[in-house]
Enzyme design. Structure first.
Site, PDB file in Angstrom:
ATOM      1  N   ASP A 197      -8.989  -5.151  -6.123  1.00 29.44           N
ATOM      2  CA  ASP A 197      -8.476  -4.121  -5.216  1.00 29.44           C
ATOM      3  C   ASP A 197      -8.497  -2.773  -5.939  1.00 29.44           C
ATOM      4  O   ASP A 197      -7.907  -2.618  -7.009  1.00 29.44           O
ATOM      5  CB  ASP A 197      -7.041  -4.489  -4.820  1.00 29.44           C
ATOM      6  CG  ASP A 197      -6.352  -3.441  -3.961  1.00 29.44           C
ATOM      7  OD1 ASP A 197      -7.011  -2.468  -3.530  1.00 29.44           O
ATOM      8  OD2 ASP A 197      -5.143  -3.607  -3.726  1.00 29.44           O
ATOM      9  N   HIS A 209      -7.558  -5.642  -1.006  1.00 31.04           N
ATOM     10  CA  HIS A 209      -6.340  -4.851  -0.765  1.00 31.04           C
ATOM     11  C   HIS A 209      -5.506  -5.465   0.354  1.00 31.04           C
ATOM     12  O   HIS A 209      -4.280  -5.495   0.270  1.00 31.04           O
ATOM     13  CB  HIS A 209      -6.716  -3.409  -0.418  1.00 31.04           C
ATOM     14  CG  HIS A 209      -5.533  -2.493  -0.285  1.00 31.04           C
ATOM     15  ND1 HIS A 209      -4.616  -2.309  -1.301  1.00 31.04           N
ATOM     16  CD2 HIS A 209      -5.113  -1.707   0.747  1.00 31.04           C
ATOM     17  CE1 HIS A 209      -3.692  -1.457  -0.903  1.00 31.04           C
ATOM     18  NE2 HIS A 209      -3.960  -1.083   0.333  1.00 31.04           N
ATOM     19  N   SER A 223       0.826  -1.192   0.000  1.00 32.79           N
ATOM     20  CA  SER A 223       0.000   0.000   0.000  1.00 32.79           C
ATOM     21  C   SER A 223       0.872   1.258   0.000  1.00 32.79           C
ATOM     22  O   SER A 223       1.731   1.405  -0.870  1.00 32.79           O
ATOM     23  CB  SER A 223      -0.946  -0.062   1.211  1.00 32.79           C
ATOM     24  OG  SER A 223      -1.983   0.869   1.124  1.00 32.79           O
TER      25      SER A 223
END
Length: 313
Positions: free
Chosen positions: A239, A293, A183
Site C-alpha cells: 500500500d 490500501h 486512510s
C-alpha cells in the site's frame, strides 16, 4: 486519499529512488530494528473491533444511525449508536457509539471518498503547518507541525465530537474510549485521540487504532504521539498511502506499526521504532499496490464504500 496515492505513484519517475523517504533526503534515520511475528489471534484480539468500526464509518449516515448497515453492523454484535457528524464530503462522517461488548465509547472516522472532490481536497492540502496549540496546549514550544488538510478536517468536528464523547462517558459509566479510522479517517483519528485524551479524566483509557495511515506530521508530532497518545496502525503489504506524504518533505510516522507481509491474511509483524525500513517504509516504489490500501487486511475486512452494503437489513 486519491491525491496522496497520485503523489506516491509519481515519485519513481521524478526521483528515481528505490525506497520511500529513506534515501530522499530525510533528516531522520529510519528505524532498523528486527520485527516480531504476530499470530492472527494476536491481531484479532487487539485490532478486530477497531477495524470493524472503521469499516462501518464508510456506510451512509442513515444506515449507521439506525444500525442497519448489513454485515458490517451485524459483525459487531451489541452496539448502541450515540451521535454522528459531518456531511460525507468536505466534513467526513464520524460516529460515536457505545460498544457493549468491549464496554467502551467508540469514535470512528470515515476515510476519503474517491468520488467526492470535496473529500479529496482534505488530502490535497499536505503542507506542514503549526499544530493548533489552543487545542493542544501541552504541545506549545515543541515545534510540532502537522498536515494542513488533516488538521482542518479534524477542526471541523472537534468540539461537537468531544462533547459527544464526554456525554457518552457520563451516561454509560464506561472508562474506555476507542478511536479508529482508515486512510484519511486514520489520520484524523490520531488527532482526535490525542485531543480526547487531553480532555478526559486520567482514569479513562484512550486507545487509537488506524488502518492504511498516511504520515500526519513532522518528527516532533511523531514524538508527541509516542509520548502522549500512542497509536497502533496497520499497513498492508505494498500500500503506497502509509509512505505519503514522503519523509523528504519533513513528514514522519510515530511508532506502533503492525505490517501485513503477504496476502495470506495470516502473516503479520510488529515493527519497532518509527518508519521501520523492514516494514512499509522499506517498500519499493516500483511495486506499489493501490488495491492493498482497501484490503482485505485480515478476516476478509476491507474498507471503502464498496465494502458497505448500504442500508441492508
Amino acid at each position: 486519499m486519491l491525491s496522496l496515492i497520485c503523489l506516491a505513484t509519481l515519485l519513481p519517475s521524478v526521483l528515481s529512488a528505490p525506497i520511500f523517504g529513506l534515501s530522499l533526503g530525510s533528516d531522520t534515520e529510519a528505524a532498523t530494528g528486527a520485527t516480531t511475528a504476530l499470530s492472527l489471534a494476536d491481531v484479532e484480539t487487539s485490532l478486530s473491533r477497531p477495524a470493524k468500526f472503521a469499516r462501518v464509518a464508510y456506510c451512509s449516515t442513515p444506515s449507521i444511525t439506525s444500525w442497519t448497515c448489513g454485515e458490517p453492523c451485524k459483525s459487531l454484535g451489541q452496539v448502541k449508536f450515540l451521535q454522528s457528524g459531518g456531511d460525507e464530503g468536505l466534513i467526513p462522517l464520524y460516529f460515536i457509539a457505545h460498544d457493549l461488548t468491549d464496554e467502551s465509547i467508540v469514535v470512528a472516522h470515515e476515510g476519503t471518498d474517491s468520488k467526492n472532490i470535496l473529500s479529496i481536497l482534505n488530502d490535497a492540502k499536505f503542507g506542514l503547518v503549526d499544530l493548533n496549540v489552543t487545542r493542544f496546549p501541552e504541545s506549545a514550544g515543541k515545534g510540532i507541525k502537522v498536515h494542513s488538510g488533516f488538521q482542518q478536517t479534524f477542526e471541523r468536528t472537534a468540539d461537537g465530537l468531544l462533547a459527544g464523547v464526554l456525554k457518552g462517558l457520563e451516561d454509560t459509566g464506561v472508562k474506555k474510549v476507542s478511536v479508529t479510522g482508515h486512510s484519511l479517517g486514520a489520520a484524523v483519528a490520531t488527532m482526535t485521540g490525542a485531543f480526547i485524551k487531553s480532555k478526559v479524566d486520567p482514569s479513562v483509557e484512550v486507545t487509537v487504532t488506524g488502518f492504511g495511515l498516511p504520515r500526519g506530521g513532522n518528527q516532533e508530532w511523531a514524538d508527541f504521539l509516542d509520548q502522549n497518545s500512542p497509536v497502533t496502525f496497520m499497513t498492508n503489504q505494498n500500500d503506497p498511502v502509509p509512505n505519503v506524504p514522503p519523509r523528504f518533505l519533513g513528514f514522519q510516522h510515530s511508532g506502533g506499526e503492525v505490517h501485513i507481509v503477504d496476502d495470506s491474511q495470516n502473516n503479520f509483524v510488529e515493527c519497532p521504532g518509527q518508519d521501520n525500513e523492514n516494514c512499509a517504509q522499506g517498500n519499493s516504489l516500483l511495486k506499489t499496490s493501490v488495491s492493498n490500501h482497501k484490503g482485505p487486511y485480515f478476516d476478509d475486512i476491507s474498507f471503502g464504500h464498496s465494502a458497505c452494503p448500504d442500508g441492508a437489513a
